[in-house]
Design an enzyme around this catalytic site. Structure first.
Site, mmCIF file in Angstrom:
data_model
loop_
_atom_site.group_PDB
_atom_site.id
_atom_site.type_symbol
_atom_site.label_atom_id
_atom_site.label_comp_id
_atom_site.label_asym_id
_atom_site.label_seq_id
_atom_site.Cartn_x
_atom_site.Cartn_y
_atom_site.Cartn_z
ATOM 1 N N MET A 10 3.438 -1.395 -3.961
ATOM 2 C CA MET A 10 2.401 -1.269 -2.925
ATOM 3 C C MET A 10 1.283 -0.319 -3.373
ATOM 4 O O MET A 10 1.126 0.763 -2.809
ATOM 5 C CB MET A 10 3.060 -0.767 -1.623
ATOM 6 C CG MET A 10 4.090 -1.730 -1.079
ATOM 7 S SD MET A 10 5.157 -1.002 0.196
ATOM 8 C CE MET A 10 6.339 -0.072 -0.821
ATOM 9 N N GLN A 52 0.112 -4.716 7.526
ATOM 10 C CA GLN A 52 -0.763 -3.563 7.753
ATOM 11 C C GLN A 52 -2.008 -3.997 8.532
ATOM 12 O O GLN A 52 -2.352 -3.404 9.561
ATOM 13 C CB GLN A 52 -1.206 -2.953 6.428
ATOM 14 C CG GLN A 52 -0.132 -2.268 5.618
ATOM 15 C CD GLN A 52 -0.676 -1.773 4.280
ATOM 16 O OE1 GLN A 52 -1.760 -2.167 3.850
ATOM 17 N NE2 GLN A 52 0.086 -0.902 3.629
ATOM 18 N N THR A 83 4.049 4.917 -2.145
ATOM 19 C CA THR A 83 2.805 4.598 -1.457
ATOM 20 C C THR A 83 2.584 5.649 -0.392
ATOM 21 O O THR A 83 3.546 6.154 0.190
ATOM 22 C CB THR A 83 2.870 3.210 -0.787
ATOM 23 O OG1 THR A 83 1.829 3.081 0.197
ATOM 24 C CG2 THR A 83 4.197 2.970 -0.102
ATOM 25 N N ASN A 84 1.344 6.005 -0.130
ATOM 26 C CA ASN A 84 1.052 6.921 0.973
ATOM 27 C C ASN A 84 1.069 6.197 2.309
ATOM 28 O O ASN A 84 1.720 6.624 3.258
ATOM 29 C CB ASN A 84 -0.321 7.577 0.772
ATOM 30 C CG ASN A 84 -0.321 8.667 -0.274
ATOM 31 O OD1 ASN A 84 -0.059 9.822 0.004
ATOM 32 N ND2 ASN A 84 -0.639 8.294 -1.506
ATOM 33 N N THR A 85 0.348 5.075 2.395
ATOM 34 C CA THR A 85 0.155 4.386 3.669
ATOM 35 C C THR A 85 1.453 4.015 4.348
ATOM 36 O O THR A 85 1.617 4.198 5.558
ATOM 37 C CB THR A 85 -0.700 3.125 3.465
ATOM 38 O OG1 THR A 85 -1.995 3.505 2.994
ATOM 39 C CG2 THR A 85 -0.856 2.349 4.765
ATOM 40 N N CYS A 197 -4.056 8.153 -1.734
ATOM 41 C CA CYS A 197 -3.658 6.768 -1.974
ATOM 42 C C CYS A 197 -3.224 6.725 -3.428
ATOM 43 O O CYS A 197 -3.909 7.296 -4.295
ATOM 44 C CB CYS A 197 -4.808 5.801 -1.716
ATOM 45 S SG CYS A 197 -4.397 4.085 -2.091
ATOM 46 N N THR A 198 -2.108 6.091 -3.698
ATOM 47 C CA THR A 198 -1.524 6.210 -5.033
ATOM 48 C C THR A 198 -2.355 5.544 -6.122
ATOM 49 O O THR A 198 -2.094 5.769 -7.306
ATOM 50 C CB THR A 198 -0.096 5.636 -5.035
ATOM 51 O OG1 THR A 198 -0.091 4.327 -4.465
ATOM 52 C CG2 THR A 198 0.844 6.534 -4.235
ATOM 53 N N GLU A 199 -3.363 4.771 -5.743
ATOM 54 C CA GLU A 199 -4.233 4.148 -6.755
ATOM 55 C C GLU A 199 -5.482 4.960 -7.087
ATOM 56 O O GLU A 199 -6.158 4.678 -8.087
ATOM 57 C CB GLU A 199 -4.688 2.745 -6.292
ATOM 58 C CG GLU A 199 -3.623 1.680 -6.296
ATOM 59 C CD GLU A 199 -2.799 1.677 -5.033
ATOM 60 O OE1 GLU A 199 -1.765 0.988 -4.985
ATOM 61 O OE2 GLU A 199 -3.180 2.383 -4.064
#
Length: 231
Positions: A10, A52, A83-85, A197-199
């Site tokens: 994710m 989401q 993932t953060n979200t 956000c991990t990206e």
């Protein structure tokens, strides 16, 4: 060494960063041919993104809870949700397994508190920036106030994550936009900025700005390595 459970995908772009960081962390600590013991379950992000977008958080929680049970069954000693979200549904995941969940906001909050940061900017998906699950946890557990960008800037941050970074695209124009937003948060009183956000660290890094950045992926992975090696 404990086995690290990773619930990823994710997106897979950031899960790849997690896998590298976990192994590099163990290698740095133990040397030689040592690497991390990892049990990884990777979901189809398109399915999660739909939930989401449609605010079907309960269903998303059920799906990730089932995936977490599979990670536990694979022998994981504790769990990372990469993932953060989707920490929006962390309570559902924690209720489904017996192993502990290492919360990404806690790993970040601990480092911020150690560094004496009390007011921080937060970049992430629209859900992370606008819903209370992340900012309230930072405040309640660590006494940290989180600032988010203004509405139009939040939309720009969110769009780049889903339309570019999650697809493996890194655009110079988007990098410039993010640096402008980071500078604005700093001007509003943020002592540092969370890359929540991990990206996002695929796009901007500490070398790009004088504002201190806290990359949640790196902090989360480092905490997991410390826990895995604390045997």
């Amino acid at each position: 060494m404990k086995t690290i459970g990773v619930l990823g995908g994710m997106s897979w772009e950031s899960t790849e960063r997690y896998y590298r960081a976990l192994n590099e962390g163990v290698k740095a600590a133990r040397g030689g041919l040592h690497s991390a013991k990892v049990a990884l379950y990777s979901v189809d992000f398109a399915e999660i993104e739909t939930l989401q977008r449609e605010s079907r958080w309960d269903e998303a929680g059920e799906r990730l809870a089932e995936a977490a049970r599979r990670v536990q069954a694979a022998g994981a000693d504790f769990l990372l949700l990469a993932t953060n979200t989707m920490h929006r549904v962390a309570p559902a995941i924690e209720a489904a397994v017996e192993i502990p969940l290492l919360h990404i906001a806690d790993a970040t909050g601990e480092r911020l508190r150690e560094d004496g940061v009390r007011r921080v900017g937060l970049l992430g998906t629209r859900f992370t920036m606008e819903q209370a699950f992340y900012t309230d946890r930072l405040t309640a557990r660590f006494g940290i106030e989180a600032l988010v960008p203004e509405a139009e800037a939040r939309e720009r941050v969110h769009r780049v994550i889903f339309e570019e970074l999650c697809r493996g695209h890194v655009e110079p124009a988007s990098k410039a936009e993010y640096l402008e937003i980071i500078a604005d948060l700093h001007a509003r009183g943020a002592e540092a900025v969370i890359l929540g956000c991990t990206e996002i660290a695929l796009l901007v890094g500490q070398a790009d700005t004088p504002v201190p950045l806290y990359d949640t992926t790196s902090l989360h992975a480092a905490e997991a390595v410390a826990m895995a090696l604390n045997t």
